[in-house]
Design a protein around this motif. Sequence first.
Motif, PDB file in Angstrom:
ATOM      1  N   THR A   1       9.110  38.310   8.939  1.00 54.92           N
ATOM      2  CA  THR A   1       9.582  38.926   7.689  1.00 54.92           C
ATOM      3  C   THR A   1       9.792  40.426   7.871  1.00 54.92           C
ATOM      4  OG1 THR A   1       8.346  37.280   6.413  1.00 54.92           O
ATOM      5  CG2 THR A   1       9.077  39.254   5.246  1.00 54.92           C
ATOM      6  N   VAL A   2       8.787  41.089   8.452  1.00 54.41           N
ATOM      7  CA  VAL A   2       8.878  42.541   8.645  1.00 54.41           C
ATOM      8  C   VAL A   2       9.978  42.882   9.654  1.00 54.41           C
ATOM      9  CG1 VAL A   2       7.650  44.590   9.469  1.00 54.41           C
ATOM     10  CG2 VAL A   2       6.469  42.921   8.046  1.00 54.41           C
ATOM     11  N   ALA A   3      10.081  42.111  10.756  1.00 55.77           N
ATOM     12  CA  ALA A   3      11.081  42.382  11.796  1.00 55.77           C
ATOM     13  C   ALA A   3      12.498  42.219  11.261  1.00 55.77           C
ATOM     14  CB  ALA A   3      10.859  41.456  12.991  1.00 55.77           C
ATOM     15  N   THR A   4      12.710  41.226  10.404  1.00 54.51           N
ATOM     16  CA  THR A   4      14.036  41.016   9.813  1.00 54.51           C
ATOM     17  C   THR A   4      14.412  42.178   8.905  1.00 54.51           C
ATOM     18  OG1 THR A   4      13.663  38.627   9.871  1.00 54.51           O
ATOM     19  CG2 THR A   4      15.455  39.414   8.485  1.00 54.51           C
ATOM     20  N   ILE A   5      13.472  42.621   8.102  1.00 54.61           N
ATOM     21  CA  ILE A   5      13.733  43.774   7.221  1.00 54.61           C
ATOM     22  C   ILE A   5      14.032  45.021   8.060  1.00 54.61           C
ATOM     23  CG2 ILE A   5      12.722  45.320   5.509  1.00 54.61           C
ATOM     24  CD1 ILE A   5      11.099  42.903   4.491  1.00 54.61           C
TER      25      ILE A   5
END
Length: 454
Positions: free
Chosen positions: A402-406
Amino acid sequence: MQPKTDAPEYRQLMIGKLRENNIEEFRSLFFELHPYDQAKFFLKLDQPDRMLLYQILSPEEMANVFENIRDDKNRYKSLLEEMHPAFAAKMMEYMYADDAADVLSELTKEKISSYLTIMDAQAAKSISELLDYEQFTAGSIMTTEFVAINANYTVRSTMDLLRKEAPDAETIYYLYVIDEEKHLVGVLSLRDLIVHEDDTLIADIMKKKVYSVSVADDQEEVARKMKDYNFLALPVVDFQHRLVGIITVDDIIDVLDEEASDDYSKLAAVSDVDSYDPNAVSAAKKRLPWLIILLFLGMFTAGLIGQFEETLNKVATLALFIPLIAGMAGNTGTQALAVAVRRIATGEGTSERVWKIILKEAGTGLITGTVCGIVVALTIFIWKQKFFLGLLVGLSILSTLTVATIAGAFVPLVMHRLRIDPAVASGPFITTINDMISILIYFGMATLFMNYLL
């Protein structure tokens, strides 16, 4: 099927005629080739053979070859140095002004000046004006060979003008109408001329709504406009709305190719992916700066792992899943980066859409993270028979994806807002940053789960 003229045996036959100084037969074979194939044949020749070719072709014929060297522009400088300066200057006189300006832009100011000095004054003036425009703008890629007419012309007088000027114009599919001060006031197509009577006034059939670009517009914006409206050419105006040139579709194809190569180079953390350098030392110099930066970032990541040495000592099994967590974060971030850069390239990275793109990518990261997290948690539970270890890795995957995609979407969009080329947020760079984030999340959760893992 490969054309006969593009077959290896055909090229060998031509080289044989060239070396035998059989001029008549060589020219017959050479001019059966399409101009693009002539340029490919020319570039594959060794220097001694190219020197023979300069003696056989006239400057005008050589100009046609040089105009088709699109895929290897970095060789302009070395090729010009092979020619006699007078021959090279004469050749560039016969080229379209924008193509000649492209060739000269690869040279030093001193070399440019020396060539312009021995050129025909009018050709030198046209080329020099194009060289004055800032690189990568509409002014730098436009051509000044176009047909402009007056609104009080008739169809008959316009056709007479075309017969005189068409041989020197880069395209005649569009005719641009100007007033006495050379302001752009209308446009009509060649079809409009053909279907109307000879005595019809241009003012009565021209379209007054004309799409144009300014000399200072970025070439990517010009390319986007031509793609959106399916134009074959676009007029270029100065700051007083005077017509100064046109940009043709072949120039835009070159721009799209250059921009795509440039973005790919930056995404791969390579200086210039199109510039093949047979010298290993020179190629290494181009790649080392990014690699050194990434090396230090990697060492910083290793330092982060060192901070959790005590956690690793207690539960050594955690080390098994470091590559999995970091790899998934890097892959997800690179996917989001590619989507964001594409949105920016197509003009969708506007301030109104930035948060919509980020929210959409966040949702995508959450969904993919949840699915991958559940899959990996179940797999580890079945494999290791450890419920809390599977839960830890699953939650880590969920959080890091989730964080990497953002991050992959957010970084290039912010850079675009700051007027920094978003492609410099390269794949390796985003991957390394996401490695750090994933390590912090993974070991941070492991520390919290320590009592359950033991």
